[in-house]
Design an enzyme around this catalytic site. Structure first.
Site: not given
Ligand code: SAH
Ligand code: SF4
Length: 410
Positions: A106, A119, A126, A130, A133, A219-220, A273-275, A350, A393
């Site tokens: 997508e 985006c 991936c 996480c 995600c 993806g990463e 993506s620190l979180h 989300n 996102c």
């Molecule tokens: N893999 C990479 C890039 C894709 S994810 C990464 O992790 O950085 C893009 C962003 O969306 C990242 O910061 C990810 O942590 C965030 N993300 C993933 N799932 C989410 C969700 N359900 N709600 C909000 N942000 C999310």
């Molecule tokens: Fe992959 Fe980024 Fe989602 Fe983590 S947040 S599973 S690295 S796409």
């Protein structure tokens, strides 16, 4: 013909011949020379593909007919097929693209005038899982080629009617083949735009709706390093897509060994993506942290900044209710980021079907943000866009995967 069949046909076409979309310029030149075509034609072909958006060699009017035929015999300039195209009430658009092997990814366009951000995905699925995600729950994973990354930009420009002359000049708007307005291979939500959507289908006269690229789709990106770098080079090429480094952002969950190389090879904006602010929590929710803990990640960020000093580093922080969103966490974050010119982007979580979290309340998000801002750190709260079409996102996951088990209304 049905949309799915058309997407399949486009995918087959892609498989048949080497695609010039995504090919390095030197490689294109070498191919031309091997076919006895003058090398200077490479620049012309390049411009037809990337500044005019043609999808057919016969539209390259500055190139002789017999050369056009020779090119068509050996190469394609096809895009991926479009399995689906959905538009949100907030004008966010999502395309589900289908590649030669049937895999789908997508791409999401988020208009936010005067900017428009695409985006893009870097992998099918991936590997990193996480816990918050949706993409990470997809079973199938493979890297996208540079061509498959670049095709996402071309399809978006087709759909947005961005090529010069797209408002009527068919020769230069051939990319509109995949455009829902042309009755092509894609399909808007429900087949065609509803009356409330009609204004969104007017062809734009602004050639620069799509101004920014973020590698924040599926993806990463740093696990697909070479292809991502090749795609970025193509995006930066001044004779083609001509984007600036400042308008491209690569987001990573923390593939530490590739962060400094990214500074040297691309010099684009970096998002992390620190979180979480402790290794204990980050090990759980961003499992790559077990391999590359927070301290190593932040050291790499410091080095990145010393190599690309003109840019702040963006730290993404998803707001998970009761998990990572306390004021104490915010204070710890301030300490961690000391000495790194940073921005923190707070992302409301989300939700997706079966997700194990809920989003922090607005109050908690703002309280967290105030602590950071008081410490002088710019802390925008990300607006959630495209929720109704599962384009927000972190919600991206191919529809074919969803069809296998989950019910999602689109
Ligand atoms: N893999 C990479 C890039 C894709 S994810 C990464 O992790 O950085 C893009 C962003 O969306 C990242 O910061 C990810 O942590 C965030 N993300 C993933 N799932 C989410 C969700 N359900 N709600 C909000 N942000 C999310
Ligand atoms: Fe992959 Fe980024 Fe989602 Fe983590 S947040 S599973 S690295 S796409």
């Amino acid at each position: 013909m049905k949309t799915a069949e058309q997407a399949d046909n486009a995918a087959e076409k892609l498989a048949a011949k080497p695609n010039l979309v995504g090919m390095r310029r030197e490689e294109l030149t070498q191919h031309l020379v091997a076919l006895g075509i003058e090398p200077f034609r490479a620049k012309q072909i390049w411009q037809w593909i990337y500044t005019k958006g043609v999808t057919d060699f016969t539209a390259m009017s500055s190139i002789k007919k017999d050369t056009q035929a020779l090119l068509a015999e050996h190469f394609s300039i096809a895009r991926a097929g479009i399995s689906r195209n959905a538009i949100s009430f907030d004008e966010t658009q999502k395309w589900l693209l289908k590649f030669a092997d049937g895999q789908e990814v997508e791409t999401v366009f988020i208009p936010d005038a005067p900017r428009g951000t695409l985006c893009v995905s870097s992998q099918v699925g991936c590997t990193l899982s996480c816990t918050f995600c949706h993409t990470g729950t997809q079973r199938l994973v493979r890297n996208l080629t540079a061509s498959e990354i670049i095709t996402q930009l071309l399809v978006a420009r087709d759909g947005l009617g961005e090529w010069p002359g797209a408002s009527g000049d068919k020769a230069s708007a051939q990319g509109a083949k995949g455009d829902p307005r042309s009755g092509g291979v894609s399909e808007a939500k429900g087949g065609k735009p509803s009356s409330k959507d009609k204004s969104q289908w007017a062809v734009s006269t602004d050639p620069r709706q799509l101004t920014n690229i973020v590698f924040m789709g599926m993806g990463e990106p740093l696990y697909n390093y070479d292809n991502v770098i090749a795609a970025i080079e193509l995006m930066l090429d001044g004779d083609g897509l001509a984007l600036s480094r400042r308008k491209i952002t690569v987001s990573t969950s923390g593939v530490v060994p590739k962060i400094v190389p990214l500074a040297k090879d691309a010099g684009v904006n970096l998002a992390i993506s620190l979180h979480a602010v402790t290794n204990e929590l980050r090990n759980q929710i961003v499992p790559i942290n077990r391999k590359y803990p927070i301290e190593e990640l932040l050291d790499a960020c410091r080095e990145y900044h010393s190599l690309v000093p003109s840019r702040h580093i963006m730290f993404e922080y998803v707001m998970l209710n009761g998990v990572n969103d306390s004021e104490e966490d915010a204070h710890t974050l301030v300490k961690l980021l000391k000495g790194i010119p940073s921005k923190v982007n707070l992302i409301p979580f989300n939700p997706w079907p079966g997700a194990p979290y809920t989003c922090s309340s607005n109050n908690r998000i703002h309280r967290f943000g105030r602590v950071l801002m008081a410490a002088g750190i710019a802390t925008p709260i990300r607006k959630t866009r495209g929720e109704d079409i599962m384009a927000a996102c972190g919600q991206l996951k191919s529809m074919s995967e969803l069809k296998k088990g989950q019910k999602v209304k689109l």
